[in-house]
Structure formats: structure tokens, C-alpha cells
Scaffold this motif. Structure first.
Motif, PDB file in Angstrom:
ATOM      1  N   ASN A 122       0.418  19.964  35.649  1.00 45.80           N
ATOM      2  CA  ASN A 122       1.435  19.888  34.729  1.00 45.80           C
ATOM      3  C   ASN A 122       2.113  18.868  34.716  1.00 45.80           C
ATOM      4  OD1 ASN A 122       4.244  20.754  33.296  1.00 45.80           O
ATOM      5  ND2 ASN A 122       2.981  22.480  32.889  1.00 45.80           N
ATOM      6  N   HIS A 123       2.410  18.073  33.671  1.00 43.69           N
ATOM      7  CA  HIS A 123       3.188  16.744  33.573  1.00 43.69           C
ATOM      8  C   HIS A 123       4.530  17.004  33.939  1.00 43.69           C
ATOM      9  CE1 HIS A 123       4.099  12.934  32.089  1.00 43.69           C
ATOM     10  NE2 HIS A 123       5.090  13.419  31.438  1.00 43.69           N
ATOM     11  N   LEU A 124       5.140  18.085  33.741  1.00 41.14           N
ATOM     12  CA  LEU A 124       6.609  18.021  33.827  1.00 41.14           C
ATOM     13  C   LEU A 124       6.756  18.470  35.217  1.00 41.14           C
ATOM     14  CD1 LEU A 124       7.371  20.419  30.883  1.00 41.14           C
ATOM     15  CD2 LEU A 124       7.593  17.811  31.084  1.00 41.14           C
ATOM     16  N   ALA A 126       4.974  17.532  37.705  1.00 40.98           N
ATOM     17  CA  ALA A 126       4.797  16.196  38.319  1.00 40.98           C
ATOM     18  C   ALA A 126       6.071  15.455  38.164  1.00 40.98           C
ATOM     19  CB  ALA A 126       3.533  15.536  37.739  1.00 40.98           C
ATOM     20  N   HIS A 127       6.581  15.288  37.160  1.00 40.19           N
ATOM     21  CA  HIS A 127       7.713  14.526  37.215  1.00 40.19           C
ATOM     22  C   HIS A 127       8.895  14.925  38.252  1.00 40.19           C
ATOM     23  CE1 HIS A 127       8.297  11.760  33.817  1.00 40.19           C
ATOM     24  NE2 HIS A 127       7.630  12.641  33.039  1.00 40.19           N
ATOM     25  N   VAL A 128       8.958  16.276  38.672  1.00 31.73           N
ATOM     26  CA  VAL A 128       9.697  16.601  39.765  1.00 31.73           C
ATOM     27  C   VAL A 128       9.222  16.181  41.186  1.00 31.73           C
ATOM     28  CG1 VAL A 128      10.668  18.656  41.083  1.00 31.73           C
ATOM     29  CG2 VAL A 128      10.503  18.713  38.455  1.00 31.73           C
ATOM     30  N   VAL A 160      14.377  13.975  30.634  1.00 28.16           N
ATOM     31  CA  VAL A 160      14.581  13.559  29.470  1.00 28.16           C
ATOM     32  C   VAL A 160      13.965  12.233  29.195  1.00 28.16           C
ATOM     33  CG1 VAL A 160      17.063  14.574  29.060  1.00 28.16           C
ATOM     34  CG2 VAL A 160      16.615  12.640  30.908  1.00 28.16           C
ATOM     35  N   SER A 161      13.112  12.424  28.117  1.00 28.05           N
ATOM     36  CA  SER A 161      12.158  11.101  27.771  1.00 28.05           C
ATOM     37  C   SER A 161      11.957  11.379  26.296  1.00 28.05           C
ATOM     38  CB  SER A 161      10.860  11.353  28.449  1.00 28.05           C
ATOM     39  OG  SER A 161       9.975  12.336  28.032  1.00 28.05           O
ATOM     40  N   GLY A 162      11.080  10.587  26.028  1.00 27.51           N
ATOM     41  CA  GLY A 162      10.675  10.568  24.465  1.00 27.51           C
ATOM     42  C   GLY A 162       9.949  11.618  23.982  1.00 27.51           C
ATOM     43  N   GLY A 163       9.382  12.566  24.826  1.00 33.14           N
ATOM     44  CA  GLY A 163       8.693  13.608  24.719  1.00 33.14           C
ATOM     45  C   GLY A 163       9.072  14.910  25.163  1.00 33.14           C
ATOM     46  N   HIS A 164      10.290  15.056  26.079  1.00 34.02           N
ATOM     47  CA  HIS A 164      10.726  16.057  26.697  1.00 34.02           C
ATOM     48  C   HIS A 164      12.004  16.118  27.039  1.00 34.02           C
ATOM     49  CE1 HIS A 164       8.958  14.245  30.258  1.00 34.02           C
ATOM     50  NE2 HIS A 164       7.655  14.342  29.683  1.00 34.02           N
ATOM     51  N   THR A 165      12.636  17.330  26.883  1.00 29.89           N
ATOM     52  CA  THR A 165      14.112  17.382  27.514  1.00 29.89           C
ATOM     53  C   THR A 165      14.131  18.989  27.941  1.00 29.89           C
ATOM     54  OG1 THR A 165      14.832  16.221  25.556  1.00 29.89           O
ATOM     55  CG2 THR A 165      16.468  17.311  26.731  1.00 29.89           C
ATOM     56  N   THR A 337       9.901   6.993  34.771  1.00 26.18           N
ATOM     57  CA  THR A 337       9.047   7.035  33.618  1.00 26.18           C
ATOM     58  C   THR A 337       7.744   7.457  33.933  1.00 26.18           C
ATOM     59  OG1 THR A 337       8.462   4.613  33.851  1.00 26.18           O
ATOM     60  CG2 THR A 337      10.043   5.308  32.364  1.00 26.18           C
ATOM     61  N   ASP A 338       6.548   7.779  32.839  1.00 29.38           N
ATOM     62  CA  ASP A 338       5.476   8.504  33.213  1.00 29.38           C
ATOM     63  C   ASP A 338       4.629   7.436  34.013  1.00 29.38           C
ATOM     64  OD1 ASP A 338       6.137  10.533  31.464  1.00 29.38           O
ATOM     65  OD2 ASP A 338       5.066   9.864  29.863  1.00 29.38           O
ATOM     66  N   ASN A 339       4.175   7.894  35.057  1.00 30.29           N
ATOM     67  CA  ASN A 339       3.236   7.407  35.929  1.00 30.29           C
ATOM     68  C   ASN A 339       2.186   8.313  36.638  1.00 30.29           C
ATOM     69  OD1 ASN A 339       4.291   8.294  38.875  1.00 30.29           O
ATOM     70  ND2 ASN A 339       6.043   8.110  37.487  1.00 30.29           N
TER      71      ASN A 339
END
Ligand code: KG4
Ligand code: ZN
Length: 377
Positions: A122-124, A126-128, A160-165, A337-339
Motif C-alpha cells: 500500500n502506497h499510503l 509506505a509513506h509512513v 498531503v500530496s497531489g493525490g492524497h490527504t 514525495t513519492d519514492n
């Protein structure tokens, strides 16, 4: 496919390769346990600029062209070969369908060719995980993980990005992540991009508005979505949207103001509108996030996503977190940012938790819910 995905082999500090292609960044990251070895990112942002937003077909094609060179560069930077890699991890969703498919196909091909286990993640979540990489947590002095590498109680995130909040609470990084609140329409970064277009500023709109607002006063009062008592309720009787956001009304309000100036043949006060818009976004984001944190036992908050670059958001969120005793972790922007590094970091946690690899048959899932940390298990 009649080949079985390899069973998971527990490793203390596994070398994990992560692939990210959910939006306009092609990322390949490599970690050894919690140590970052490489974070290589190619972006197709320039190709979307003239459209004022990400065009999915352009993003997919750019991923196709970028994925192999990005992979080679990451391996070179990390000083490892595919043989040294213990597992491959890839963003399975949420994101743009065609864009995700490029990463998932590449990851399957790599896993099949090398015989390594594959995790669709899951991308979200992964951000964490970026905040759990070595040296990211030391900024607050609070330990985020116990001796076994499990998340200690009280970790939350604002993405918070262009795709999610989204506001998340992480109980267990491998299988228990709660969505406390989210936008019901535009993402925060999307609102910045749309309003920047209305104001004749460039793409991406976030940095342009941040800059235009820097020496202007926020004199105009713009709406803050879902802030009314009927949506908020109280701590004992929470309203349906207590921790949710809405930015489409704000964007329309800005459009009306711009139209009024143009109709009156007056110069549009770009700086003043940018500052007022930004104040509205930053205030509602930080207010609801701190509310969600204090009401849900969150003592450490990770800020992630491209909007984490916003100077005013960092300032106001830091103030409010300090006021309410919440530690704020803001990783370096390249990790916000996405990586691919964040995807690899999640893979390493999954291996550490003994999570089974994903079955070969999994597909990209543009709407993957945050409760699905990895797919097919
Ligand atoms: O995470 P990211 O690089 O890509 C995805 O959206 O997935 O985030 C990009 C978003 C864009 O909407 C951009 O306008 C916004 O982050 N952004 C900012 C700032 N820098 C980038 N928003 C507000 N202030 C900034 N300084
Ligand atoms: Zn993202």
C-alpha cells in the motif's frame, strides 16, 4: 502462472528493493533493514506542466521509459546486485491504474527472473515507513520502534500530496493501519494546483502559491470545508466528517473572487489571494490533524507527501503539535514525495514481521484501501 512465489525467508536486516510508480514519479529504492542504501527517482512532472495536472497516459509511458534506467542507477548507488536482494516490493495501490501496472509488471518480472519473494504493498502505508528509517526518528528523541522492530503505540501520519490527504493511525505497520480522516473531494496538493491555475501561476501550483503568499497578507476569508458543527460533532459524539477535509468549495470561492476582479476590470491581487487560500488550507489541515491526534492517542505525527514542503504548513503544524504535546517528524523532502525507498522500507518491515509474500496473481488496485497494508495475504 504456475510458478509459486517464494516463501518468505526471515532475515534480520534484509536487503529490499522497492518500486514506486503510482503517479508521476518512477522510484526505485533499496534498503538494508532500516538503513537507506539508494533512493533513485525520475519524474515526468515537466511533461504534465502545460496541462496543469498529471495526465495518466503520459505518466504511464514515462514510467515505461524510466523504469529500467532507474533500477540500474539504484543498484549502482546501493552497490548491490539483484542477487544480493532478499525481496522485491512494489506499490500495488492506490494510484493511477496504468501507472501502477508498469511498476507491478516490472516487479513481477524481476521477482520471477531472480526467484525472490514479491510484496505488493500500500502506497499510503509506505509513506509512513520513511519516518521509520534509521535516523528519521531521532529528530524528536522519541523511540518509534521496540526491540523487535514493532511500532510503539501512538504513531500517526498526515499525508498531503497531489493525490492524497489522509490522517492515519498506525497500530501495527504490517497489518493494522486505521484511516481516521481523508478528503472527500480534491487532495490538498490538487487544490493548490487548481488554484494556481486560476491565479495564472505555474505548475506545480504548491511551490508557486507558497512563494506568491510569502510576502502578502492573508486578508480574505475563505471557507474551510467540513468545519461546521454538524460535521464536527463533539469528542463524545463525533460528527460524520470530524477528521475529514473538503477543498472543492474553497477552490470555487477563489474562482468567484478572481472572476469578480476580472469583471470589474481590476488587477487580481494574486499574492493576497494566494496567502488567504493558503491560510485556509493550512489552518484546517493542522487543526483537524491535531484534533485527531489528541483524541486518538497519537503522540508522534509524521508529515508526508509533496505538500509537506509548504513553509506555512510546517510552521503552523509544528506550533500546534508543540502546543498539544505531539512530536512532529518531517523527513527530508526527497523522502516526503513519492519514492521507492518508502516502498522498500515497508517491505523490510513486512519481512521482519514474518508477513507472507503476495501471490503471483495480484494486480494493481487503484482504490486499494489503507487497511490493506500488503495485498493477497
Ligand atoms: O507527493 P508529490 O510529489 O506527488 C503526488 O502528488 O503524488 O506531491 C505533489 C504535490 C503537488 O500538488 C504540488 O503542488 C504540491 O505537492 N506541493 C506543494 C508544495 N510543493 C509541492 N504544495 C504546497 N506548498 C508547497 N511548497
Ligand atoms: Zn504519495
Amino acid at each position: 502462472m504456475n510458478v509459486m512465489n517464494n516463501a518468505h525467508r526471515p532475515a534480520r536486516n534484509p536487503v529490499v528493493l522497492g518500486i514506486e510508480t503510482s503517479c508521476d514519479e518512477t522510484g526505485v529504492g533499496i534498503v538494508r533493514g532500516r538503513r537507506l542504501l539508494a533512493n533513485t527517482v525520475r519524474s515526468s512532472m515537466d511533461q504534465h506542466a502545460r496541462f496543469g495536472g498529471v495526465i495518466p497516459e503520459i505518466a504511464s509511458r514515462a514510467h515505461l521509459e524510466a523504469i529500467i534506467p532507474t533500477l540500474h542507477e539504484a543498484l549502482h548507488t546501493a552497490g548491490v546486485t539483484l542477487e544480493d536482494v532478499d525481496a522485491i516490493t512494489v506499490t500495488a495501490g492506490p494510484g493511477l491504474a496504468g501507472a501502477l501496472m508498469v511498476g507491478v509488471s516490472a516487479a513481477k518480472a524481476l521477482a520471477l527472473a531472480t526467484g525472490k519473494p514479491l510484496y505488493g504493498v500500500n502506497h499510503l502505508v509506505a509513506h509512513v515507513c520513511v519516518g521509520l528509517l534509521e535516523h528519521q526518528d531521532v529528530t524528536t528523541g522519541r523511540k518509534l520502534l521496540n526491540q523487535d522492530g514493532k511500532v510503539l503505540p501512538g504513531l500517526g501520519a498526515l499525508l498531503v500530496s497531489g493525490g492524497h490527504t489522509e490522517i492515519l493511525k498506525v497500530n501495527d505497520i504490517a497489518h493494522d493501519v486505521q484511516l481516521l480522516g481523508a478528503t472527500i473531494d480534491d487532495a490538498a496538493g490538487e487544490a493548490y494546483d487548481k488554484v494556481a491555475r486560476l491565479l495564472g501561476l505555474g505548475y506545480p501550483g504548491g511551490p508557486a502559491i507558497d512563494h506568491a503568499a510569502s510576502d502578502a497578507a492573508a486578508t480574505m476569508k475563505f471557507p474551510q470545508g467540513l468545519s461546521h458543527a454538524k460535521y464536527m460533532g463533539s469528542a463524545d459524539h463525533p460528527g460524520k466528517h470530524r477528521y475529514d477535509f473538503s477543498f472543492s468549495g474553497l477552490k470555487t470561492a477563489v474562482a468567484r473572487v478572481v472572476e469578480a476582479y476580472e469583471a470589474a476590470n481590476e488587477t487580481v491581487p494574486v499574492g493576497q489571494i494566494a496567502a488567504s487560500f493558503q491560510e485556509s488550507v493550512v489552518d484546517v489541515l493542522s487543526r483537524k490533524t491535531v484534533l485527531a491526534a489528541t483524541e486518538n492517542g497519537i503522540n508522534t505525527l509524521l508529515l508526508g507527501g509533496g505538500v509537506a514542503a509548504n513553509s506555512r504548513l510546517r510552521q503552523v503544524l509544528a506550533q500546534r503539535c508543540a502546543e498539544y504535546g505531539v512530536d512532529l517528524v518531517v523527513p527530508p523532502l526527497a523522502l516526503c514525495t513519492d519514492n521507492g525507498a518508502m516502498v522498500a522500507a515497508l517491505g523490510a518491515h513486512l519481512m521482519g514481521h514474518g508477513t507472507a509474500a503476495s501471490p503471483w496473481g495480484f494486480t494493481a488496485d487503484p482504490g486499494l484501501p489503507v487497511t490493506a497494508v500488503s495485498v493477497g495475504v
